[in-house]
Scaffold this motif. Structure first.
Motif, PDB file in Angstrom:
ATOM      1  N   GLN A  63       0.819  -1.218   0.000  1.00 45.26           N
ATOM      2  CA  GLN A  63       0.000   0.000   0.000  1.00 45.26           C
ATOM      3  C   GLN A  63       0.848   1.261   0.000  1.00 45.26           C
ATOM      4  N   VAL A  64       1.877   1.306   0.823  1.00 50.07           N
ATOM      5  CA  VAL A  64       2.670   2.535   0.901  1.00 50.07           C
ATOM      6  C   VAL A  64       3.541   2.735  -0.329  1.00 50.07           C
ATOM      7  N   THR A  65       4.049   1.637  -0.900  1.00 45.77           N
ATOM      8  CA  THR A  65       4.863   1.800  -2.108  1.00 45.77           C
ATOM      9  C   THR A  65       4.003   2.162  -3.304  1.00 45.77           C
ATOM     10  N   SER A  66       2.777   1.632  -3.383  1.00 47.99           N
ATOM     11  CA  SER A  66       1.893   1.999  -4.491  1.00 47.99           C
ATOM     12  C   SER A  66       1.405   3.435  -4.341  1.00 47.99           C
ATOM     13  N   ALA A  67       1.447   3.962  -3.120  1.00 45.73           N
ATOM     14  CA  ALA A  67       1.065   5.359  -2.891  1.00 45.73           C
ATOM     15  C   ALA A  67       2.224   6.310  -3.182  1.00 45.73           C
ATOM     16  N   GLY A  68       3.405   5.747  -3.512  1.00 42.24           N
ATOM     17  CA  GLY A  68       4.523   6.592  -3.898  1.00 42.24           C
ATOM     18  C   GLY A  68       5.663   6.664  -2.905  1.00 42.24           C
ATOM     19  N   GLN A  69       5.527   6.022  -1.774  1.00 41.95           N
ATOM     20  CA  GLN A  69       6.601   6.050  -0.777  1.00 41.95           C
ATOM     21  C   GLN A  69       7.711   5.087  -1.199  1.00 41.95           C
ATOM     22  N   ALA A  70       8.944   5.480  -1.002  1.00 47.79           N
ATOM     23  CA  ALA A  70      10.083   4.642  -1.371  1.00 47.79           C
ATOM     24  C   ALA A  70      10.231   3.488  -0.381  1.00 47.79           C
ATOM     25  N   LEU A  71      10.572   2.326  -0.905  1.00 46.08           N
ATOM     26  CA  LEU A  71      10.785   1.153  -0.065  1.00 46.08           C
ATOM     27  C   LEU A  71      11.901   1.403   0.941  1.00 46.08           C
ATOM     28  N   GLU A  72      12.934   2.116   0.537  1.00 42.45           N
ATOM     29  CA  GLU A  72      14.075   2.379   1.419  1.00 42.45           C
ATOM     30  C   GLU A  72      13.704   3.259   2.612  1.00 42.45           C
ATOM     31  N   HIS A  73      12.583   3.954   2.530  1.00 49.81           N
ATOM     32  CA  HIS A  73      12.118   4.757   3.664  1.00 49.81           C
ATOM     33  C   HIS A  73      11.851   3.864   4.875  1.00 49.81           C
ATOM     34  N   PHE A  74      11.487   2.609   4.631  1.00 49.23           N
ATOM     35  CA  PHE A  74      11.135   1.684   5.696  1.00 49.23           C
ATOM     36  C   PHE A  74      12.277   0.730   6.052  1.00 49.23           C
ATOM     37  N   ALA A  75      13.439   0.920   5.431  1.00 49.63           N
ATOM     38  CA  ALA A  75      14.581   0.045   5.697  1.00 49.63           C
ATOM     39  C   ALA A  75      15.071   0.244   7.120  1.00 49.63           C
ATOM     40  N   ILE A  76      15.381  -0.860   7.775  1.00 51.77           N
ATOM     41  CA  ILE A  76      15.937  -0.813   9.123  1.00 51.77           C
ATOM     42  C   ILE A  76      17.443  -0.729   8.974  1.00 51.77           C
ATOM     43  N   ARG A  77      18.012   0.300   9.547  1.00 51.43           N
ATOM     44  CA  ARG A  77      19.451   0.488   9.435  1.00 51.43           C
ATOM     45  C   ARG A  77      20.137   0.048  10.711  1.00 51.43           C
ATOM     46  N   LYS A  78      21.303  -0.525  10.552  1.00 47.98           N
ATOM     47  CA  LYS A  78      22.096  -0.929  11.707  1.00 47.98           C
ATOM     48  C   LYS A  78      22.615   0.330  12.394  1.00 47.98           C
ATOM     49  N   PRO A  79      22.890   0.266  13.690  1.00 45.79           N
ATOM     50  CA  PRO A  79      23.361   1.457  14.411  1.00 45.79           C
ATOM     51  C   PRO A  79      24.581   2.114  13.761  1.00 45.79           C
ATOM     52  N   GLU A  80      25.506   1.301  13.213  1.00 44.33           N
ATOM     53  CA  GLU A  80      26.692   1.904  12.610  1.00 44.33           C
ATOM     54  C   GLU A  80      26.370   2.606  11.296  1.00 44.33           C
ATOM     55  N   GLU A  81      25.206   2.282  10.680  1.00 50.21           N
ATOM     56  CA  GLU A  81      24.806   2.941   9.443  1.00 50.21           C
ATOM     57  C   GLU A  81      24.113   4.278   9.706  1.00 50.21           C
ATOM     58  N   ARG A  82      23.669   4.480  10.928  1.00 47.32           N
ATOM     59  CA  ARG A  82      22.957   5.713  11.268  1.00 47.32           C
ATOM     60  C   ARG A  82      23.964   6.797  11.622  1.00 47.32           C
ATOM     61  N   ALA A  83      24.222   7.616  10.660  1.00 46.25           N
ATOM     62  CA  ALA A  83      25.162   8.709  10.909  1.00 46.25           C
ATOM     63  C   ALA A  83      24.357   9.934  11.314  1.00 46.25           C
ATOM     64  N   GLU A  84      24.570  10.367  12.533  1.00 44.90           N
ATOM     65  CA  GLU A  84      23.859  11.550  12.995  1.00 44.90           C
ATOM     66  C   GLU A  84      24.523  12.793  12.438  1.00 44.90           C
ATOM     67  N   ALA A  85      23.713  13.669  11.907  1.00 41.53           N
ATOM     68  CA  ALA A  85      24.236  14.923  11.393  1.00 41.53           C
ATOM     69  C   ALA A  85      24.679  15.776  12.578  1.00 41.53           C
ATOM     70  N   PRO A  86      25.810  16.446  12.439  1.00 38.39           N
ATOM     71  CA  PRO A  86      26.244  17.296  13.554  1.00 38.39           C
ATOM     72  C   PRO A  86      25.249  18.423  13.775  1.00 38.39           C
ATOM     73  N   ARG A  87      24.983  18.679  15.015  1.00 36.34           N
ATOM     74  CA  ARG A  87      24.023  19.740  15.346  1.00 36.34           C
ATOM     75  C   ARG A  87      24.677  21.095  15.146  1.00 36.34           C
ATOM     76  N   PRO A  88      23.938  22.030  14.577  1.00 32.26           N
ATOM     77  CA  PRO A  88      24.516  23.357  14.367  1.00 32.26           C
ATOM     78  C   PRO A  88      24.780  24.050  15.702  1.00 32.26           C
ATOM     79  N   ARG A  89      25.869  24.774  15.736  1.00 27.21           N
ATOM     80  CA  ARG A  89      26.189  25.543  16.940  1.00 27.21           C
ATOM     81  C   ARG A  89      25.607  26.938  16.793  1.00 27.21           C
ATOM     82  N   VAL A  90      24.869  27.332  17.766  1.00 29.53           N
ATOM     83  CA  VAL A  90      24.217  28.629  17.729  1.00 29.53           C
ATOM     84  C   VAL A  90      24.607  29.398  18.988  1.00 29.53           C
ATOM     85  N   ASP A  91      25.002  30.652  18.806  1.00 27.72           N
ATOM     86  CA  ASP A  91      25.343  31.506  19.940  1.00 27.72           C
ATOM     87  C   ASP A  91      24.081  32.261  20.343  1.00 27.72           C
ATOM     88  N   TRP A  92      23.364  31.696  21.320  1.00 24.13           N
ATOM     89  CA  TRP A  92      22.105  32.301  21.731  1.00 24.13           C
ATOM     90  C   TRP A  92      22.318  33.536  22.606  1.00 24.13           C
TER      91      TRP A  92
END
Length: 110
Positions: A63-92
């Protein structure tokens, strides 16, 4: 959780386990089986439904792929594959509206 509440829950669980004849080894085996099943899954939706990529694609994924969602959106990634983007530093300190909806973050301050 405070200690009294924890002990109360543990006592309740022990009574229920005894009532149904459940041994701690049974629980450990069940948890291990669940972890193997989850590890084998390659795709998962927000409701927790999984698919290992073998056999016919489940209906929720069809249903979700026929609605246009990519299959890879639902892929389970291993912890080492999850690269967290560095958070921007803001001088508040220089933002008079820090902590409010009016706070500004400009590209030059990142």
């Amino acid at each position: 959780m405070d200690e009294r509440k924890r002990e109360s829950i543990v006592a309740y669980l022990r009574r229920r386990m005894e009532e149904f004849g459940i041994e701690p080894d049974d629980i450990a085996a069940s948890i291990a089986a669940d972890q193997l099943r989850i590890r084998a899954a390659r795709y998962q939706n927000a409701a927790g439904d999984t698919w290992d990529g073998q056999g016919e694609m489940p209906q929720w994924l069809v249903q979700v792929t026929s609605a246009g969602q990519a299959l890879e959106h639902f892929a389970i990634r291993k912890p080492e594959e999850r690269a967290e983007a560095p958070r921007p530093r803001v001088d508040w300190a220089n933002d008079p509206f820090a902590g409010s909806r009016l706070a500004t973050v400009s590209a030059e301050r990142l």
